[in-house]
Design a protein around this motif. Structure first.
Motif, PDB file in Angstrom:
ATOM      1  N   ALA A 120       0.777  -1.234   0.086  1.00 48.37           N
ATOM      2  CA  ALA A 120      -0.220   0.094   0.027  1.00 48.37           C
ATOM      3  C   ALA A 120       0.763   1.375  -0.011  1.00 48.37           C
ATOM      4  O   ALA A 120       0.348   2.140  -0.304  1.00 48.37           O
ATOM      5  CB  ALA A 120      -0.859  -0.014   0.920  1.00 48.37           C
ATOM      6  N   TYR A 121       2.077   1.138   0.337  1.00 48.09           N
ATOM      7  CA  TYR A 121       2.988   2.468   0.364  1.00 48.09           C
ATOM      8  C   TYR A 121       2.978   2.998  -1.025  1.00 48.09           C
ATOM      9  O   TYR A 121       3.384   2.357  -1.965  1.00 48.09           O
ATOM     10  CB  TYR A 121       4.430   1.898   0.796  1.00 48.09           C
ATOM     11  CG  TYR A 121       5.252   2.831   1.085  1.00 48.09           C
ATOM     12  CD1 TYR A 121       5.161   4.024   1.936  1.00 48.09           C
ATOM     13  CD2 TYR A 121       6.423   3.175   0.066  1.00 48.09           C
ATOM     14  CE1 TYR A 121       6.230   5.010   1.816  1.00 48.09           C
ATOM     15  CE2 TYR A 121       7.364   4.131   0.130  1.00 48.09           C
ATOM     16  CZ  TYR A 121       7.108   5.210   0.949  1.00 48.09           C
ATOM     17  OH  TYR A 121       8.091   6.294   1.128  1.00 48.09           O
ATOM     18  N   VAL A 122       2.834   4.423  -0.721  1.00 48.65           N
ATOM     19  CA  VAL A 122       3.215   5.188  -1.975  1.00 48.65           C
ATOM     20  C   VAL A 122       4.419   6.149  -1.530  1.00 48.65           C
ATOM     21  O   VAL A 122       4.098   7.079  -0.712  1.00 48.65           O
ATOM     22  CB  VAL A 122       2.072   6.138  -2.576  1.00 48.65           C
ATOM     23  CG1 VAL A 122       2.174   7.017  -3.338  1.00 48.65           C
ATOM     24  CG2 VAL A 122       0.946   5.119  -2.662  1.00 48.65           C
ATOM     25  N   PRO A 123       5.475   6.147  -2.194  1.00 49.92           N
ATOM     26  CA  PRO A 123       6.516   7.010  -2.010  1.00 49.92           C
ATOM     27  C   PRO A 123       6.265   8.350  -2.073  1.00 49.92           C
ATOM     28  O   PRO A 123       5.445   8.684  -3.191  1.00 49.92           O
ATOM     29  CB  PRO A 123       7.812   6.459  -2.646  1.00 49.92           C
ATOM     30  CG  PRO A 123       7.168   5.529  -3.962  1.00 49.92           C
ATOM     31  CD  PRO A 123       5.755   5.015  -3.386  1.00 49.92           C
ATOM     32  N   PRO A 124       6.890   9.379  -1.340  1.00 50.14           N
ATOM     33  CA  PRO A 124       6.446  10.648  -1.630  1.00 50.14           C
ATOM     34  C   PRO A 124       7.379  11.254  -2.968  1.00 50.14           C
ATOM     35  O   PRO A 124       8.163  10.865  -3.115  1.00 50.14           O
ATOM     36  CB  PRO A 124       6.876  11.284  -0.417  1.00 50.14           C
ATOM     37  CG  PRO A 124       8.019  10.545   0.175  1.00 50.14           C
ATOM     38  CD  PRO A 124       7.557   9.076  -0.101  1.00 50.14           C
ATOM     39  N   PRO A 125       6.840  12.062  -3.431  1.00 50.34           N
ATOM     40  CA  PRO A 125       7.722  12.750  -4.845  1.00 50.34           C
ATOM     41  C   PRO A 125       8.941  13.207  -4.381  1.00 50.34           C
ATOM     42  O   PRO A 125       9.362  13.639  -3.175  1.00 50.34           O
ATOM     43  CB  PRO A 125       6.641  13.826  -5.261  1.00 50.34           C
ATOM     44  CG  PRO A 125       5.909  14.142  -4.224  1.00 50.34           C
ATOM     45  CD  PRO A 125       5.596  12.874  -3.224  1.00 50.34           C
ATOM     46  N   ALA A 126       9.772  12.919  -5.377  1.00 49.40           N
ATOM     47  CA  ALA A 126      11.140  13.397  -5.160  1.00 49.40           C
ATOM     48  C   ALA A 126      11.105  14.950  -4.943  1.00 49.40           C
ATOM     49  O   ALA A 126      10.453  15.544  -5.110  1.00 49.40           O
ATOM     50  CB  ALA A 126      12.121  13.129  -6.284  1.00 49.40           C
ATOM     51  N   ALA A 127      12.337  15.305  -3.932  1.00 56.18           N
ATOM     52  CA  ALA A 127      12.354  16.631  -3.570  1.00 56.18           C
ATOM     53  C   ALA A 127      12.711  17.612  -4.919  1.00 56.18           C
ATOM     54  O   ALA A 127      13.311  17.038  -5.695  1.00 56.18           O
ATOM     55  CB  ALA A 127      13.595  17.007  -2.621  1.00 56.18           C
TER      56      ALA A 127
END
Length: 130
Positions: A120-127
């Motif tokens: 279910a994990y959705v990584p945050p957008p790159a900086a």
């Protein structure tokens, strides 16, 4: 919930930190599996390898050497052809395994929950990426 543990060492004290020093050995991919398999008693190299399954001979040899060096297991070589080598937990290894048993049990009980969280994990957008 607060756990009463000593403070973890600062990075400038890494070489003196007992937590890092011990966990560097037992926190790898294979050490816990080797130790838990030895909880049944003395085993030969091939028996440990068979029990774990997907570990290479080289990695098992390296893991056993490290665990022996740190005093968690003992190695006994019999002068036969081919040589017979047996591994046994030491009292230090047994005491470590007693402390690790709840963690191993927790892993069995919560494995499906961890797998669901990973899926279910959705990584945050790159900086900088919007």
């Amino acid at each position: 919930m607060k756990i009463d543990l000593p403070p973890v060492c600062a990075s400038s004290q890494a070489e003196k930190c007992p937590v890092r020093d011990v966990l560097d050995c037992i926190g790898d991919r294979w050490s816990v599996l080797v130790l838990t398999n030895l909880s049944v008693g003395t085993l030969r190299f091939t028996e440990i390898k068979r029990a774990i399954g997907d570990i290479s001979q080289r990695m098992l040899s390296q893991t056993l050497r490290t665990l022996e060096r740190d005093g968690y297991l003992s190695r006994k070589v019999y002068p036969t052809v081919p040589p017979k080598v047996e591994y046994t937990l030491t009292s230090l290894g047994t005491s470590l395994l007693e402390k690790m048993e709840p963690l191993v049990q927790w892993a069995f009980e919560n494995h499906q929950e961890v797998k669901k969280a990973r899926a279910a994990y959705v990584p945050p957008p790159a900086a900088g990426a919007l």
